[in-house]
Design a protein around this motif. Sequence first.
Motif, mmCIF file in Angstrom:
data_model
loop_
_atom_site.group_PDB
_atom_site.id
_atom_site.type_symbol
_atom_site.label_atom_id
_atom_site.label_comp_id
_atom_site.label_asym_id
_atom_site.label_seq_id
_atom_site.Cartn_x
_atom_site.Cartn_y
_atom_site.Cartn_z
ATOM 1 N N TYR A 70 0.817 -1.216 0.000
ATOM 2 C CA TYR A 70 0.000 0.000 0.000
ATOM 3 C C TYR A 70 0.850 1.267 0.000
ATOM 4 C CZ TYR A 70 0.732 0.270 5.061
ATOM 5 O OH TYR A 70 1.293 0.351 6.300
ATOM 6 N N VAL A 119 3.536 1.578 -1.922
ATOM 7 C CA VAL A 119 3.755 1.787 -3.354
ATOM 8 C C VAL A 119 2.498 2.397 -3.972
ATOM 9 C CG1 VAL A 119 4.442 0.715 -5.505
ATOM 10 C CG2 VAL A 119 5.270 -0.204 -3.351
ATOM 11 N N THR A 120 1.325 1.901 -3.558
ATOM 12 C CA THR A 120 0.072 2.463 -4.056
ATOM 13 C C THR A 120 0.031 3.965 -3.812
ATOM 14 O OG1 THR A 120 -0.963 0.433 -3.291
ATOM 15 C CG2 THR A 120 -2.425 2.161 -4.050
ATOM 16 N N ARG A 154 2.475 6.028 -3.328
ATOM 17 C CA ARG A 154 3.430 6.743 -4.172
ATOM 18 C C ARG A 154 2.943 6.786 -5.613
ATOM 19 N NH1 ARG A 154 8.344 3.576 -2.089
ATOM 20 N NH2 ARG A 154 8.894 4.680 -0.180
ATOM 21 N N ALA A 155 2.348 5.664 -6.075
ATOM 22 C CA ALA A 155 1.921 5.592 -7.472
ATOM 23 C C ALA A 155 0.769 6.550 -7.749
ATOM 24 C CB ALA A 155 1.505 4.159 -7.819
ATOM 25 N N PHE A 159 -2.615 -2.964 -8.997
ATOM 26 C CA PHE A 159 -1.749 -3.909 -8.305
ATOM 27 C C PHE A 159 -2.248 -5.337 -8.326
ATOM 28 C CE2 PHE A 159 -0.711 0.153 -6.678
ATOM 29 C CZ PHE A 159 0.661 0.100 -6.608
ATOM 30 N N ALA A 192 -2.723 -3.869 -1.154
ATOM 31 C CA ALA A 192 -2.387 -2.644 -1.879
ATOM 32 C C ALA A 192 -3.216 -1.461 -1.406
ATOM 33 C CB ALA A 192 -2.578 -2.849 -3.376
#
Lengths: 329, 334
Positions: free
Chosen positions: A225, A227-228, A230-231, B105, B111
Amino acid sequence: MLVYLLRRIGLAVITCVFISILTFIIIRLPPGDFVDAYIASLAASGSTVSLEQADAMRRDYGLDQPLPMQYLRWVGRVLEGDFGVSMVWRRPVAEVIGDRLWLTMLVSLAALFLTWAIALPIGIYSAVRQYSIADYIFTTLGFIGLAVPNFLLALILMYVGFRYLGLNVGGLFSTEYVQASWSWGRAWDLAKHLPLPAAVLALAGTAQLIRIMRANLLDELRKPYVVTARAKGLSEARAILKYPVRAALNPFASSIAYLFPYLVSGSIIVSLVLGLPTVGPLLLQALVAQDMFLAGAIVLLLGIMTVIGTLISDLLLTWIDPRIRLGGR
Amino acid sequence: MAEPSALSIRDLAVQFRNEQGVIRALDGVSFDLRAGQTLGIVGESGCGKSVTARSILRLIDRPGRITGGQILLDPAGPQAIDLTALDPDSRQMQQVRGGRIGLIFQEPMTALSVHYTVGNQIIEAIRQHRDLSKADAKAQAIALLGEVGIPHPQRRIDAYPFELSGGLRQRVGIAMALAGNPDIVIADEPTTALDVTTQAQILGLLQRLQREKGIALMLITHDMGVIAEMADEVAVMYLGRIVETAPVERLFAAPRHPYTRALLRAVPSILATPRQRLSTIGGAVPHPGLRPTGCSFHPRCTEMLGERCRREIPASVPLGVSGGASCFLPGASE
């Protein structure tokens, strides 16, 4: 949510009842009863009490009744704020503890906030910049902080403060204010004395919380999460502060549970070394002198504070973590 | 088939440096993602698919590092941006993430953060890229949830991710990826963690959204069935390199690389005779740190030509619509 809350509070009350029973047993543990102890302490100071007087006192205090009744009467008095009389101080326990209790809480709260204010940012920094030079420095300092006994640090700081900085160290008040009643001058004097004991008391906790925060955040930082976040295009600081830090806050909330009784007792040894008028040294004296009503009151307070601390940290956790809040739904 | 390229990857190299040495996770990857098309990227685990996706968004964790190549956004346009030249923490890169390129994801369970409502997390993504008031962003988020097929979006917007099923969560993930109106979407194994019926629904949803919004979709998967269903073009990856690219019909009709053929043979068929053994690819993907010399597939290749495959590295796949294979076999690069 309401059911959860009620169940928690119910459990807390039940726990408090058990704590009070244990406390009562502790008070009754020494051979003889309060009157015996009272007579003994009177005899030590030269006066005597006749047998009739002693019996009258026993009736007064309900000591001639069976134990469960005595317990109920004791609890009833405690609920009214009457903790009995301290044998050493010859004053009601509530009065003996009174002022010290507030001072202890003040010192400990100051230490607690200092702990959080230092540990949170450093823990976050150490995790985000793992293995950087600053992380190594903080880690080293943290281990030193964990390893150095508090009282030693207190002694060193007192020495340095007195010898080189000319500070008025020890105690929470300057001599002219110790017996004075509350005024702005006394409060200011207290504020000037507060940093040193707060820093000493905060040290070990800070080192510990930095380690906890760093380890937790390192775990969270690896989760998808992050990475989510940041993305989505969030800035690095926002992505980290909003998501993994929030998740890593759980141990901070949990730490309140065991910090709360500490708020009352303070650190006994540090308080002795620094001459702080807190509850800690009082408990020590009461135990040494077998002053059972005083010791019992403090033990009872500590127990109840632990329960309240746990309750507060549970409530904080439900606020932080919606899985707990909505678990039953 | 000649749509302009929305994203061009050229000779991308990514390395992870640790105590044991340097791992070349990506070793000269080149491909084009065409506007409005679906590019399927297929390969076994550990061949660099996800690293490719993350390097495009500049989200590789340390000690990973882009060591060469270019990632060109709008390569044909007057304002081509090379993402490798940007600072990963720069404002410009933040605008690209979510605003130009959305990411979907693999794990819809992990995620999404369990600490915030679905709405909170989507609204945040919307407001990051569009100047909207909170109320407008919330209306947008509800519309978006409806668009990805979530029933009762007004109600579900206040739900926490753990209150939703896996399929719904993945729909939320898709809504979040679309929140900034990106024209490129990278889906990293979007259906791997879902059960079969849900997989089909999610793939159908992705296909519909892609057509409606004209999105260039980069679909990462190890499932040849998903590729056949979804992709216009396919890139096959092995050990950090692309070994074959082809239009999807051509890939299934006439695979050119031995690895592609082996992957296709390994797909279970409903036409197989009872008790027929499923074909497998011998051996396992070597650790990227222990890359074989020459063609990195040669130890597992059933069509190896001999010494040459052990010594020389075959030329990269030619760019262009018809694709080709990186192999010494005759006819491989046509």
